[in-house]
Design an enzyme around this catalytic site. Structure first.
Site, PDB file in Angstrom:
ATOM      1  N   ASP A   1       1.090  -1.176  -0.115  1.00 33.17           N
ATOM      2  CA  ASP A   1      -0.030   0.211   0.034  1.00 33.17           C
ATOM      3  C   ASP A   1       1.155   1.162  -0.033  1.00 33.17           C
ATOM      4  O   ASP A   1       1.917   1.131   0.427  1.00 33.17           O
ATOM      5  CB  ASP A   1      -0.762   0.004   1.187  1.00 33.17           C
ATOM      6  CG  ASP A   1      -1.749   1.248   1.375  1.00 33.17           C
ATOM      7  OD1 ASP A   1      -2.546   1.471   0.641  1.00 33.17           O
ATOM      8  OD2 ASP A   1      -1.655   1.744   2.495  1.00 33.17           O
TER       9      ASP A   1
ATOM     10  N   ASP B   1       0.014   5.075   0.923  1.00 33.04           N
ATOM     11  CA  ASP B   1      -0.059   6.060   2.077  1.00 33.04           C
ATOM     12  C   ASP B   1      -0.051   5.380   3.429  1.00 33.04           C
ATOM     13  O   ASP B   1      -0.850   4.500   3.582  1.00 33.04           O
ATOM     14  CB  ASP B   1      -1.239   6.917   1.756  1.00 33.04           C
ATOM     15  CG  ASP B   1      -1.183   7.696   0.792  1.00 33.04           C
ATOM     16  OD1 ASP B   1      -1.097   9.000   0.898  1.00 33.04           O
ATOM     17  OD2 ASP B   1      -1.581   7.072  -0.265  1.00 33.04           O
TER      18      ASP B   1
END
Length: 221
Positions: free
Chosen positions: A12, A14
């Site tokens: 992922d 952020d």
């Protein structure tokens, strides 16, 4: 689930790979200033970053998606963010060491994010990152927690999903990894709301710190 060391890593973006909260907090408080409001404390904004722009608008102004002013406010926030996506954003500690080793060994890695490409691509370029696959929110009809972006990323890296670790800081990341047949790796250093226990997510592995994650991945295969 086979949790032996992976052939490929998928992150992922952020809150997992890159600490983007400072720049998103600046944009969030710019929205509040536009409405004549005082800035919110940084930790309050940080906890909402992984929930996306609409959540930040709700936090900043109390406008949910059903409010007639929500879309305009969200666009203002995104415009403010887009002007400087990498002013203060940086890799989380120790991950530069991991990626350098991974690339030296010609091992594949990529990013699957619900961030729109208009913001993800310049951020990644500014940080000098070179993922072998980048899947963003607007690349496919589906987005996390659907498994399709993870499958496409694995295909681009030429690695079977079962030999990938998907690493994330949100429940939806674990749901996507499980649905994709990947090892679901939860990290506790990301943008997790107060009171939420990431160890309750349906993951295969949990790492409290970046350093612990990196040390595990740099063990001899």
């Amino acid at each position: 689930m086979n949790t032996s060391l992976p052939e490929a890593l998928l992150f992922d973006l952020d809150g997992t790979l890159v600490d983007t909260a400072p720049d998103l907090a600046r944009a969030t408080n710019a929205l509040r200033a536009h409405h004549g409001m005082e800035p919110l404390p940084y930790p309050v904004i940080r906890a909402q970053v992984s929930n996306g722009g609409s959540a930040l608008v709700a936090l900043a102004l109390g406008l949910d998606k059903t409010h007639h002013g929500h879309d305009e406010a969200r666009q203002f926030l995104l415009d403010a963010y887009g002007q400087a996506v990498a002013d203060e954003s940086c890799l989380f500690p120790h991950l530069d060491r991991l990626l350098a080793r991974w690339e030296t060994q010609h091992r594949p890695w990529g990013i699957v994010t619900n961030k729109p490409r208009a913001y993800a691509a310049p951020l990644i370029e500014s940080l000098g990152l070179a993922p072998g696959a980048l899947l963003c929110a607007d690349d496919l009809p589906q987005r996390k927690p659907a498994p399709e972006p993870l499958w496409v990323a694995a295909e681009r890296l030429d690695v079977a999903p079962a030999r990938c670790w998907y690493i994330g800081d949100h429940l939806r990341d674990m749901q996507a990894a499980r649905a994709a047949g990947m090892v679901a790796v939860a990290v506790g250093y990301g943008y997790i709301e107060e009171g939420e226990d990431y160890r309750q997510w349906p993951a295969d592995l949990w790492f409290e710190t970046c350093e612990a994650l990196v040390e595990a991945l740099l063990q001899p295969a």
